[in-house]
Design a protein around this motif. Structure first.
Motif, mmCIF file in Angstrom:
data_model
loop_
_atom_site.group_PDB
_atom_site.id
_atom_site.type_symbol
_atom_site.label_atom_id
_atom_site.label_comp_id
_atom_site.label_asym_id
_atom_site.label_seq_id
_atom_site.Cartn_x
_atom_site.Cartn_y
_atom_site.Cartn_z
ATOM 1 N N UNK A 126 0.848 -1.203 0.000
ATOM 2 C CA UNK A 126 0.000 0.000 0.000
ATOM 3 C C UNK A 126 0.879 1.248 0.000
ATOM 4 N N UNK A 127 1.986 1.202 0.763
ATOM 5 C CA UNK A 127 2.910 2.346 0.786
ATOM 6 C C UNK A 127 3.539 2.548 -0.589
ATOM 7 N N UNK A 128 3.909 1.461 -1.264
ATOM 8 C CA UNK A 128 4.487 1.581 -2.608
ATOM 9 C C UNK A 128 3.454 2.077 -3.618
ATOM 10 N N UNK A 129 2.211 1.652 -3.468
ATOM 11 C CA UNK A 129 1.163 2.124 -4.381
ATOM 12 C C UNK A 129 0.972 3.628 -4.232
ATOM 13 N N UNK A 130 0.972 4.118 -2.995
ATOM 14 C CA UNK A 130 0.804 5.551 -2.756
ATOM 15 C C UNK A 130 1.950 6.358 -3.344
ATOM 16 N N UNK A 131 3.178 5.944 -3.039
ATOM 17 C CA UNK A 131 4.298 6.754 -3.530
ATOM 18 C C UNK A 131 4.519 6.530 -5.026
ATOM 19 N N UNK A 132 4.157 5.365 -5.555
ATOM 20 C CA UNK A 132 4.284 5.122 -6.991
ATOM 21 C C UNK A 132 3.425 6.071 -7.806
ATOM 22 N N UNK A 133 2.226 6.373 -7.304
ATOM 23 C CA UNK A 133 1.348 7.330 -7.993
ATOM 24 C C UNK A 133 1.978 8.721 -8.071
ATOM 25 N N UNK A 134 2.840 9.022 -7.081
ATOM 26 C CA UNK A 134 3.498 10.334 -7.033
ATOM 27 C C UNK A 134 4.858 10.340 -7.714
ATOM 28 N N UNK A 135 5.196 9.255 -8.439
ATOM 29 C CA UNK A 135 6.435 9.232 -9.203
ATOM 30 C C UNK A 135 7.639 8.650 -8.487
ATOM 31 N N UNK A 136 7.422 8.018 -7.345
ATOM 32 C CA UNK A 136 8.535 7.384 -6.617
ATOM 33 C C UNK A 136 8.554 5.898 -6.961
ATOM 34 N N UNK A 137 9.754 5.342 -7.162
ATOM 35 C CA UNK A 137 9.855 3.910 -7.460
ATOM 36 C C UNK A 137 10.889 3.256 -6.554
ATOM 37 N N UNK A 138 10.691 1.964 -6.320
ATOM 38 C CA UNK A 138 11.518 1.188 -5.394
ATOM 39 C C UNK A 138 12.922 0.985 -5.954
#
Length: 202
Positions: A126-138
């Motif tokens: 869920x944390x990755x989904x939130x930040x992924x929408x804002x352009x952050x990737x793992x």
């Protein structure tokens, strides 16, 4: 100790047989060479050493995953058959337990990074989904944290168990990018989300 957290005899035997088969199957000729070549036993030692190192790594990551999921050192120690103190001494998180998916540099052009945490197996996606929408990737991960990097477009992330061999190959053919070697029992993937116009052109 409470046996509900321990595997049964048949499950334990299956793991032992699987490890032995993996060691002996390290190369096509290893098992056959033991019938005729003394040097085969030295290769068997090396294969067994690698198997032991990998088993040790998996155990460490499993313990750290249990801690991140909220289990106490006392509970972890009981499952391991040791005291709380012994479990903590052996498996307490070390600074080196970080899996980096991409190389990092200290140049001024290096993209911004940040660390998400504490996270667990139950909330990290869920944390990755939130930040992924804002352009952050793992780009890296470890016990109870995720390292993400900024980009100019959104990303999607997923994780699958390391036992999903065929699925992993299919995902890579679909544009999913593996991040690092995995954090037992998970393998992490990411892929950029294209703007709707670019998706329509495909």
């Amino acid at each position: 100790m409470n046996d509900e957290h321990r595997l049964g005899p048949s499950e334990s035997a299956r793991i032992r047989e699987g490890i032995a088969a993996a060691v002996l199957g390290a190369s096509a000729e290893l098992a056959d060479s033991l019938e005729r070549d003394a040097a085969g036993y030295l290769r068997l030692i090396d294969a067994s050493r690698i198997g032991a190192e990998e088993s040790s790594r998996l155990l460490r990551e499993a313990v750290q995953g249990a801690r991140a999921a909220g289990h106490s050192w006392d509970t972890v120690g009981r499952v391991l058959g040791v005291s709380r103190q012994a479990a903590q001494q052996r498996f307490a998180d070390k600074a080196g337990d970080i899996v980096h998916g991409d190389p990092s540099t200290n140049s001024p052009d290096t993209p911004r990074r940040r660390r998400l945490g504490p996270v667990s197996a139950f909330n990290e996606m869920a944390a990755l989904a939130d930040c992924g929408r804002d352009g952050w990737h793992l780009v890296g991960y470890g016990a109870a944290f995720l390292d993400v990097e900024a980009s100019a477009h959104p990303w999607e992330h997923c994780r699958v168990t390391l036992a999903s061999g065929g699925r992993l190959r299919r995902m890579e053919s679909e544009g999913w990018i593996p991040v690092g070697a995995g954090w037992f029992p998970w393998r992490y993937y990411k892929r950029p989300l294209l703007p709707a116009a670019e998706q329509d052109m495909k």
